[in-house]
Design a protein around this motif. Structure first.
Motif, PDB file in Angstrom:
ATOM      1  N   SER A 175      10.604  -5.983  -2.723  1.00  0.00           N
ATOM      2  CA  SER A 175      10.714  -7.348  -3.252  1.00  0.00           C
ATOM      3  C   SER A 175       9.454  -8.175  -3.038  1.00  0.00           C
ATOM      4  N   ASP A 176       8.389  -7.562  -2.540  1.00  0.00           N
ATOM      5  CA  ASP A 176       7.137  -8.283  -2.280  1.00  0.00           C
ATOM      6  C   ASP A 176       6.617  -8.914  -3.571  1.00  0.00           C
ATOM      7  N   GLN A 177       6.370 -10.232  -3.548  1.00  0.00           N
ATOM      8  CA  GLN A 177       5.944 -10.944  -4.748  1.00  0.00           C
ATOM      9  C   GLN A 177       4.511 -10.586  -5.153  1.00  0.00           C
ATOM     10  N   GLU A 178       3.756  -9.985  -4.280  1.00  0.00           N
ATOM     11  CA  GLU A 178       2.400  -9.570  -4.643  1.00  0.00           C
ATOM     12  C   GLU A 178       2.388  -8.278  -5.450  1.00  0.00           C
ATOM     13  N   LEU A 179       3.537  -7.648  -5.575  1.00  0.00           N
ATOM     14  CA  LEU A 179       3.641  -6.401  -6.336  1.00  0.00           C
ATOM     15  C   LEU A 179       3.989  -6.705  -7.787  1.00  0.00           C
ATOM     16  N   SER A 180       3.525  -5.843  -8.673  1.00  0.00           N
ATOM     17  CA  SER A 180       3.944  -5.925 -10.076  1.00  0.00           C
ATOM     18  C   SER A 180       5.320  -5.287 -10.196  1.00  0.00           C
ATOM     19  N   ARG A 181       5.980  -5.542 -11.324  1.00  0.00           N
ATOM     20  CA  ARG A 181       7.322  -4.977 -11.508  1.00  0.00           C
ATOM     21  C   ARG A 181       7.258  -3.451 -11.465  1.00  0.00           C
ATOM     22  N   ARG A 182       6.301  -2.880 -12.137  1.00  0.00           N
ATOM     23  CA  ARG A 182       6.035  -1.438 -12.034  1.00  0.00           C
ATOM     24  C   ARG A 182       4.578  -1.316 -11.584  1.00  0.00           C
ATOM     25  N   HIS A 183       4.392  -1.194 -10.305  1.00  0.00           N
ATOM     26  CA  HIS A 183       3.054  -1.299  -9.721  1.00  0.00           C
ATOM     27  C   HIS A 183       2.282   0.024  -9.828  1.00  0.00           C
ATOM     28  N   CYS A 184       2.902   1.116  -9.395  1.00  0.00           N
ATOM     29  CA  CYS A 184       2.236   2.424  -9.462  1.00  0.00           C
ATOM     30  C   CYS A 184       3.307   3.507  -9.554  1.00  0.00           C
ATOM     31  N   GLU A 185       2.840   4.726  -9.782  1.00  0.00           N
ATOM     32  CA  GLU A 185       3.773   5.850  -9.919  1.00  0.00           C
ATOM     33  C   GLU A 185       3.230   7.042  -9.151  1.00  0.00           C
ATOM     34  N   PHE A 186       4.146   7.753  -8.475  1.00  0.00           N
ATOM     35  CA  PHE A 186       3.796   8.950  -7.712  1.00  0.00           C
ATOM     36  C   PHE A 186       4.280  10.179  -8.472  1.00  0.00           C
ATOM     37  N   TYR A 187       3.425  11.191  -8.528  1.00  0.00           N
ATOM     38  CA  TYR A 187       3.768  12.446  -9.198  1.00  0.00           C
ATOM     39  C   TYR A 187       3.639  13.579  -8.189  1.00  0.00           C
ATOM     40  N   LEU A 188       4.679  14.401  -8.080  1.00  0.00           N
ATOM     41  CA  LEU A 188       4.617  15.600  -7.244  1.00  0.00           C
ATOM     42  C   LEU A 188       4.861  16.811  -8.128  1.00  0.00           C
ATOM     43  N   LYS A 189       3.808  17.624  -8.286  1.00  0.00           N
ATOM     44  CA  LYS A 189       3.919  18.805  -9.130  1.00  0.00           C
ATOM     45  C   LYS A 189       3.123  19.936  -8.491  1.00  0.00           C
ATOM     46  N   ASP A 190       3.785  21.103  -8.373  1.00  0.00           N
ATOM     47  CA  ASP A 190       3.157  22.275  -7.756  1.00  0.00           C
ATOM     48  C   ASP A 190       2.617  21.940  -6.368  1.00  0.00           C
ATOM     49  N   ASP A 191       3.376  21.114  -5.640  1.00  0.00           N
ATOM     50  CA  ASP A 191       3.041  20.716  -4.270  1.00  0.00           C
ATOM     51  C   ASP A 191       1.739  19.921  -4.183  1.00  0.00           C
ATOM     52  N   VAL A 192       1.348  19.284  -5.276  1.00  0.00           N
ATOM     53  CA  VAL A 192       0.189  18.375  -5.280  1.00  0.00           C
ATOM     54  C   VAL A 192       0.710  16.979  -5.587  1.00  0.00           C
ATOM     55  N   LEU A 193       0.392  16.028  -4.704  1.00  0.00           N
ATOM     56  CA  LEU A 193       0.882  14.656  -4.852  1.00  0.00           C
ATOM     57  C   LEU A 193      -0.231  13.766  -5.400  1.00  0.00           C
ATOM     58  N   GLU A 194       0.061  13.063  -6.497  1.00  0.00           N
ATOM     59  CA  GLU A 194      -0.895  12.148  -7.108  1.00  0.00           C
ATOM     60  C   GLU A 194      -0.265  10.759  -7.234  1.00  0.00           C
ATOM     61  N   VAL A 195      -1.116   9.747  -7.292  1.00  0.00           N
ATOM     62  CA  VAL A 195      -0.659   8.383  -7.507  1.00  0.00           C
ATOM     63  C   VAL A 195      -1.474   7.785  -8.647  1.00  0.00           C
ATOM     64  N   LYS A 196      -0.812   6.949  -9.457  1.00  0.00           N
ATOM     65  CA  LYS A 196      -1.480   6.327 -10.601  1.00  0.00           C
ATOM     66  C   LYS A 196      -1.107   4.851 -10.657  1.00  0.00           C
ATOM     67  N   ASP A 197      -2.123   4.014 -10.767  1.00  0.00           N
ATOM     68  CA  ASP A 197      -1.890   2.575 -10.892  1.00  0.00           C
ATOM     69  C   ASP A 197      -1.395   2.272 -12.307  1.00  0.00           C
ATOM     70  N   LEU A 198      -0.318   1.500 -12.413  1.00  0.00           N
ATOM     71  CA  LEU A 198       0.277   1.179 -13.717  1.00  0.00           C
ATOM     72  C   LEU A 198      -0.174  -0.208 -14.182  1.00  0.00           C
TER      73      LEU A 198
END
Length: 285
Positions: A140-163
């Motif tokens: 609920s932090d107001q400094e965050l966007s509604r959809r701030h970032c997304e995490f992807y886990l594929k083939d045991d590799v974790l990535e993050v992407k800013d939305l």
């Protein structure tokens, strides 16, 4: 007996012990899920002779098992993924030695500062982070966007992407738009800081100490070629001279017997001379 696990770890696992187990937003359900995508009475699970059957009861967003939409009396089995609206459940049989859920639980995000401090979130597949209640990781932090970032886990590799967030995404104090995460990395979004917890780094396997090692043989010197014999008589080696040079003590002294005579012949000659002298002396008598 099956057990319900929550993919986002929103609450503790639940045993399926009742013959009729209802799921929905209404407080009268066996499992209450407060989520906009969940209907008041969304679905029910019935137990019949040791088997479990899932039925959708007319929910607005539907019920899915392993990404297949179902309607009535769909038989459930261990390791099935059940999705009700945006909530994903995993059916686990604890009697099995090792479930797929245990094998997949390798990556976590732990809140080290901000809302939900100390809580750990299990990362599975694709999960969004932000203020929206539709995000799997909702803050609920107001400094965050509604959809701030997304995490992807594929083939045991974790990535993050800013939305395209308003305040951006920091990984190890560096602003990034996308990044591959490693265990120990720290992320900051708004006033929330997360620590990446993942599998231990694997060391490249060393060579087998017991394996046969093939090494290059030592370069031996090439055998010497025999010296070419000269065509001139003077260059040919004299065997007798070579033998005399090899043992100087055996070289013939002046006045001695020719070196060509051998010892047996010399002894025989001395014996004959001695015999003649003795015979002459006897004859004189």
């Amino acid at each position: 007996m099956l057990k319900i696990h929550f993919s986002d770890n929103r609450q503790a696992p639940i045993w399926l012990v009742d013959e009729r187990f209802t799921i929905g937003q209404d407080s009268r359900n066996s499992l209450v899920l407060v989520d906009p995508s969940i209907g008041p009475f969304h679905a029910e699970i019935r137990q019949d002779h040791g088997f479990y059957y899932l039925t959708d009861v007319g929910s607005p967003s539907g019920s899915f098992v392993n990404d297949e939409r179902i309607n009535t009396r769909f038989q459930l089995r261990a390791d099935d993924r059940v999705r009700l609206g945006s909530v994903e459940l995993l059916l686990v049989d604890p009697a099995r030695s090792k479930t797929k859920a245990e094998q997949a639980a390798r990556w976590y995000l732990q809140v080290i500062q901000g809302e939900h401090e100390g809580k750990k979130f299990h990362i599975n597949g694709s999960m969004t982070f932000g203020r929206s209640v539709k995000c799997e990781l909702c803050f609920s932090d107001q400094e965050l966007s509604r959809r701030h970032c997304e995490f992807y886990l594929k083939d045991d590799v974790l990535e993050v992407k800013d939305l395209a967030s308003a305040n951006g995404l920091l990984v190890n104090q560096q602003k990034v738009s996308t990044a591959v995460l490693q265990p120990g990395d720290q992320l900051k979004m708004g006033s929330v800081s997360l620590l990446v917890i993942g599998p231990k780094s694997t060391v490249a396997p060393s060579e087998d100490e017991d394996a046969t090692l093939f090494m290059r043989a030592v370069d031996l010197p090439k055998p010497l070629k025999p010296a070419a014999l000269s065509s001139s008589p003077s260059s040919q080696a004299n065997p007798l001279r070579t033998a005399a040079q090899a043992n100087p003590m055996r070289a013939a002294a002046p006045g001695s017997a020719p070196s060509g005579l051998n010892k047996p012949l010399l002894a025989l000659g001395l014996l004959l001379v001695t015999g003649l002298l003795v015979a002459a002396a006897l004859f004189a008598l």
